[in-house]
Design an enzyme around this catalytic site. Structure first.
Site, PDB file in Angstrom:
ATOM      1  N   LYS A  67       0.848  -1.198   0.000  1.00  0.00           N
ATOM      2  CA  LYS A  67       0.000   0.000   0.000  1.00  0.00           C
ATOM      3  C   LYS A  67       0.882   1.245   0.000  1.00  0.00           C
ATOM      4  O   LYS A  67       1.917   1.277   0.665  1.00  0.00           O
ATOM      5  CB  LYS A  67      -0.903  -0.018   1.237  1.00  0.00           C
ATOM      6  CG  LYS A  67      -1.956   1.089   1.269  1.00  0.00           C
ATOM      7  CD  LYS A  67      -2.859   0.951   2.488  1.00  0.00           C
ATOM      8  CE  LYS A  67      -3.895   2.055   2.547  1.00  0.00           C
ATOM      9  NZ  LYS A  67      -4.781   1.918   3.734  1.00  0.00           N
TER      10      LYS A  67
ATOM     11  N   SER B 217      -9.652   2.121   2.821  1.00  0.00           N
ATOM     12  CA  SER B 217      -8.745   2.840   1.953  1.00  0.00           C
ATOM     13  C   SER B 217      -7.744   1.927   1.231  1.00  0.00           C
ATOM     14  O   SER B 217      -7.146   2.354   0.247  1.00  0.00           O
ATOM     15  CB  SER B 217      -7.973   3.893   2.758  1.00  0.00           C
ATOM     16  OG  SER B 217      -7.130   3.259   3.714  1.00  0.00           O
TER      17      SER B 217
ATOM     18  N   SER C  12      -9.887  -0.098   7.086  1.00  0.00           N
ATOM     19  CA  SER C  12      -9.295   0.058   5.760  1.00  0.00           C
ATOM     20  C   SER C  12      -8.658  -1.196   5.169  1.00  0.00           C
ATOM     21  O   SER C  12      -8.304  -1.210   3.993  1.00  0.00           O
ATOM     22  CB  SER C  12      -8.257   1.179   5.780  1.00  0.00           C
ATOM     23  OG  SER C  12      -8.915   2.417   5.727  1.00  0.00           O
TER      24      SER C  12
END
Lengths: 475, 516, 96
Positions: free
Chosen positions: B104, B179, B203
């Site tokens: 990420k 996210s 997330s």
């Protein structure tokens, strides 16, 4: 003007003596090329996290104990949020809600009067970086070598009424902290900095006026001047019917005036909240006791002890104990040679003079008590006279030379051989009939001249007592 | 290429009657552990894996847009060769050696651009790597790229990224969640075998639920946050996103552990998570909060989760409904705490030390304001301002302190629940992945989508999201299992037992076909 | 307690957060933050009288580093991303 008094509180920042910064393993060494003492933590890189230096906590506890504070057994850090280029995270890790030390005091002596100055709190925080302003371009340069250097901030109550009291308080703090070895407390180098909170009020009233905070005070002189100027400024505002605005002002010591630091971009709302990246600190009684056990004897006790134990004058004791290092030299030398008054004299006269000449600090003294003690013994036993001793002392001060070796090498030992002295003195008498005549006619001065001539002939090494006696006898 | 094309599905190698019908078309169709075993046994090389990974990304990335930064092909192959040498020399023998991974883009990678999906960091190349990245690299995992996300992890859709919108591999008109939407989509589309995500309020779990993959948020403090670009420091953890529970256990085992660079990282012995991968859940006590099935929750999700309850009961778990209480207060408390921390954490993006700086300015403050106003997106700006507000003079007690006190009560509610239960079971989200472009219009509704996930962050609990079915439009549904702090084992155990009762659901994008 | 986010408050928050909204964004932002606060106000239903605020979810204390230098000079790495630099320093508009 006499109707007013100033009410002063101090925020004193002290840079702690540690090897590394408060939250990272970068060196705290002074100087260095810009940004060479930085890492992701102290440059505020994304994702970097603080890890607390244990020594910082121990220094803070030690200072708290020495200033009669309560130690907050459960303390923690908070974030103080504000934007400035010397503050790379754009928040400063500090303490607001649970500072490490609370409710202390120190006793000061100003104008011969004893006074207690209360300490509201002491907290730990990180220092900011340095900004250098370009003379030619509208630019400033950021050096983060100082960013993250550990500080304690000592916040007093508004208990001071004059510049003298402020300076007495600062000197007191400085001595205590230097004794602890927690900081060198040099105002000029910025390792001790004081912000002055000041308000004025009609003398004899109890209510507090609106205060201002004065920053950028780099010497005791600047502090005195700033206090005088700010007091006058506030009184004239009030006298003209105006109101003092609560604000931070910056002292310009060259212009001898202060300037408001307020701007519309400065909201003065720091939005403190508990620092989520640092767990709390629990300070056990055991830990406090351990730190207490290492506390040195402080100046006041030491001074009293020197007066009673070593019978040196109060003034000497006061000056010698200003520096823990100097006091240490005094005591060790006194023990070695058993002549405390003589030790005190060497320190008070020759040592202080040499320090001043070489613009050194007492903490910079390098010579060993052993060599000073030897020198005192050599003088006491008449092996060298006082003139030679002064010369030898400069050697000791400069190079920590062993006086025995030095005297031997330079052939400085005093001549106590009576027949040799008699021979020389007879020669001096023969060569100076006028002076002999004068002496016999009652001119005491002539005696001095003849002694001087004898010393000269003996290259300063003659025993002055013997010279006097023999001269008198022969005349 | 000496890879053997398999026609027998070996998804779960020990389970010969695995129900998948598809041929294995790419090495990215394997789980990380399976691929690691094949590399270790010499069946396939690390370069084979790297090539399949690059191919897979190339094939579907146009549709999915899971990546912000892809590592240059030559560099990937070069690293693959290096890892292979180390494997051959016996220097690398762990389960993840040679396995491609996506990270990420809020996790710092030295020398690889790390943007947080924000314009303000659009050219930021970290001078250091996050601890988790170093750990994976030491295990021999092969980093192939940085995945898309909501800007600074603020969002639930991966639509607030400066670098474009990521699509759901199950339906390209839907969001992948957020996210960590890029990481979940990349795993779901079989572009990589596994990825790292971060979870501040759901997330990891929510995009896993939306994309039909598995992900766990570990107990707060068990994985180092050093190098994770902070959003809500007291809430977030890095965790794995993978195809199954075993992978999650193996990856988590690899990245967890005490780190001297993160003061909130906990010193504990390695828990030995792999030992919890048994199907025997006899006597495991599972609590199902009635409050997790309120009227806002989609009926199909309710049904799928309750079906899971039946399955687990049949396997011997002792399942009981109970009232957790305070569920509706978790989201407001979360948003106050997260915004306050975010406002402070994002201050450092000021155009001085790194990142974007505005072009024109007359003075320092204008430089700050323009840099930040141009550099941050709307959602980020909103949360920063909200964060400033809840901490500002006069409002601190009413908002921030109130939230910390509410957090204490929520934690207490969980403490008493875990006196009775080993695991708490519920849905991950109240609804399945929404269509792109619909969520941001109504922020409050979007925030409410976090209702079942934020509690685990407030209370620091480990929580996993595992697929538990599809709705009638074919969108995945996630099952959430939460454990008490440091009880990852029971969470993984129940998740593993449940997973064993089901077939892997492969996304259309991963099946070679185009999703919708 | 419901707080109205007005223009003045928005300006204040802009100063605090160093954000400057465009004219057309201002109204919407006021509304959005206002809505969020209204929603957050739900917490007021909760009786938190006498509850200790929970700062740290995992109880830990005394996490320290020993006072030993562990970093070397990495100036160039620290400055590599700077938008403007000169002679090993970050450059900003003049601060005074």
């Amino acid at each position: 003007m006499k109707d007013y008094e100033s009410v002063i509180g101090l925020e004193v920042h002290v840079e702690l003596s540690t090897q590394t910064k408060i939250f990272c393993g970068c060196t705290t060494e002074f100087g260095g090329e810009p940004n060479t003492h930085t890492c992701p933590v102290c440059t505020g890189m994304p994702g970097a996290l603080p890890v607390l230096n244990k020594q910082v906590v121990e220094h803070a506890i030690a200072v708290g104990l020495a200033t009669n504070c309560e130690i907050n057994r459960n303390c923690r850090f908070d974030r103080k949020n504000y934007f400035y280029p010397d503050n790379p995270q754009d928040y400063q890790i500090s303490q607001l809600y649970e500072p490490i030390c609370l409710n202390g005091f120190v006793d000061i002596n100003a104008d011969g009067e004893k006074k207690k100055i209360r300490i509201h709190e002491i907290h730990m925080e990180e220092d900011a970086g340095k900004l250098i302003h370009d003379e030619n371009a509208a630019l400033s340069y950021v050096d983060l070598n100082r960013s993250g250097v550990p500080l304690i901030e000592i916040v007093s109550e508004p208990d001071m009424r004059s510049a003298q009291e402020v300076i007495a308080y600062l000197e007191k703090l400085r001595t205590i902290i230097q004794y602890l070895g927690a900081s060198d407390c040099k105002l000029q180098e910025g390792s001790m900095r004081a912000d002055v909170n000041l308000s004025v009020r009609k003398a004899g009233t109890d209510s507090l006026g609106t205060r201002t905070e004065m920053k950028n005070l780099n010497s005791f002189k600047a502090i005195s001047r700033a206090i005088a100027a700010e007091t006058a400024r506030q009184i004239s505002i009030i006298e003209e019917g105006g109101n003092v605005i609560q604000e931070t002002r910056r002292w310009d010591d060259n212009k001898e005036e202060s300037f408001s630091m307020r701007s519309k971009e400065d909201a003065q709302d720091y939005r403190y909240f508990p620092e989520p990246d640092l767990p709390g600190i629990f300070i056990s009684q055991k830990w406090i006791d351990e730190i207490k056990a290492f506390q040195p004897e402080f100046k006041d006790e030491k001074k009293e002890r020197y007066i009673s134990e070593y019978c040196i004058p109060e003034e000497d004791a006061d000056i010698i104990t200003d520096s823990k290092h100097l006091a240490g030299i005094f005591e060790r030398t006194a023990v070695l040679c058993g002549e405390p008054k003589k030790v005190s004299n060497w320190l008070m006269v020759d040592t202080l003079r040499l320090l001043k000449e070489k613009s050194m600090d007492a903490s910079d003294i390098k010579f060993s008590p052993e060599n000073l003690a030897k020198l005192i013994k050599l003088t006491g036993s008449g092996i060298i006279n006082s003139t030679v001793a002064k010369e030898v002392f400069e050697e000791i001060f400069e190079h920590d030379t062993d006086p025995d070796v030095y005297i031997k090498e330079h052939g400085l030992a005093q001549v106590n051989d009576e027949s040799a002295l008699r021979e020389t003195i007879q020669k001096v008498i023969d060569e100076n009939p006028q002076s002999v005549e004068d002496y016999r006619n009652g001119k005491e001065k002539a005696m001095g001249f003849l002694v001087g001539q004898t010393m000269k002939a003996m290259a300063g090494k003659a025993n002055p007592g013997m010279v006097n006696n023999i001269l008198k006898e022969l005349l | 290429m000496h890879r053997k094309k398999k026609t027998v599905n070996t998804w779960f190698p020990e389970q010969s009657d695995f129900a998948g019908k598809d041929d294995i078309l790419s090495l990215m169709d394997f789980t990380a552990v399976e691929l690691g075993e094949k590399i270790k046994s010499g069946d396939v090389s690390v370069v084979d894996a790297a090539k399949d990974c690059l191919d897979a990304i190339e094939k579907s990335e146009k549709d999915i847009c899971a990546f912000i930064t892809r590592i240059d092909e030559k560099e990937v192959i070069r690293q693959a060769e290096e890892i292979q040498k180390k494997i051959d020399a016996g220097e690398l023998s762990g389960p993840l050696a040679g396995v491609p991974v996506a990270i990420k883009d809020n996790i710092c990678t030295e020398g690889i651009r790390t943007t947080c999906a924000s314009r303000i960091l659009s050219d930021f190349i970290p001078p250091y790597s996050a601890t988790v990245v170093s750990k994976l690299q030491n295990e021999g995992a092969l980093i192939v790229g940085k995945t898309n996300m909501d800007e600074f992890a603020m969002g639930s859709t991966t639509e607030t990224s400066y670098f474009g919108v990521t699509k759901n591999p199950w339906n390209l008109n839907r969001v992948p969640g957020g996210s960590s939407g890029g990481s979940a989509a990349a795993v779901s589309a079989h572009q990589v075998t596994f990825a790292l995500g971060s979870d501040t309020g759901g997330s990891i779990r929510q995009p896993c639920a939306y994309c039909g993959v598995t992900g766990i948020k570990p107990t707060y403090g068990s994985v180092s946050r050093n190098g994770l670009i902070a959003y809500g420091s007291s809430l977030e953890q890095i965790g794995p996103i993978a195809k199954d529970v075993r992978d999650c256990a193996v990856i988590l085992e690899a990245i967890m552990g005490h780190d001297t660079k993160d003061s909130t990282s906990v010193k504990r012995k390695k828990p030995g998570l792999l030992s919890s991968l048994t199907e025997d859940i006899t006597g495991v006590r599972i609590g199902v909060p009635r409050d997790y099935f309120n009227s806002g929750t989609d009926i199909q999700i309710k049904d799928a989760v309750l079906e899971a309850v039946k399955v687990l009961t049949k396997k011997g778990a002792v399942v009981e409904e109970f009232d957790l209480s305070l569920v509706e207060y978790a989201v407001p408390a979360y948003y106050i705490i997260a915004s306050a921390e975010a406002g402070s954490n994002l201050s450092r993006f000021d155009g001085v030390k790194y990142g974007f700086r505005t072009k024109e300015y007359n003075d320092l403050h204008q430089m700050y304001k323009r840099t930040r106003s141009e550099g941050f997106g709307d959602e980020v700006k909103r949360r920063i301002m909200l964060g400033s507000f809840v901490l500002s003079a006069g409002y601190y007690d009413a908002y921030y302190m109130k939230a910390l006190k509410s957090k204490a009560l929520i934690k207490k509610a969980f403490d008493s629940a875990f006196e009775k239960y080993d695991v708490i079971l519920g849905p991950v989200t109240p609804s399945v992945a929404p269509e792109t472009g619909t969520s941001l219009k109504d922020p409050i509704k979007m925030y409410l989508g976090d209702i079942y996930t934020v509690s685990a962050n407030l209370a620091g609990l480990p929580a996993i999201s595992v697929p538990c079915g599809l709705d009638e439009e074919g969108m995945p549904i996630g099952l959430q299992l939460m454990g008490d702090c440091f009880n990852e084992k029971d969470v993984l155990k129940v998740a593993y037992a449940f997973e064993k009762t089901r077939d892997y659901q492969k996304s259309p994008a991963a099946s070679g076909g185009k999703a919708v | 307690m419901s707080v109205l986010i007005d223009e003045k408050m928005l300006d204040h928050l802009g100063v605090l957060s160093k954000l400057e909204l465009k004219e057309e964004e201002r109204k919407k932002t006021c509304e959005d933050i206002g809505d969020m606060l209204k929603y957050i106000d739900k917490l007021n239903e909760l009786d938190t009288e006498g509850v200790d605020p929970l700062v740290q979810i995992i109880p830990m204390e005394n996490v320290f580093r020993q006072d030993k230098i562990s970093n070397k000079n990495e100036k160039d790495k620290m400055l590599a991303n700077a938008p403007q630099k000169k002679d090993g320093q970050y450059v900003v508009p003049r601060t005074i």
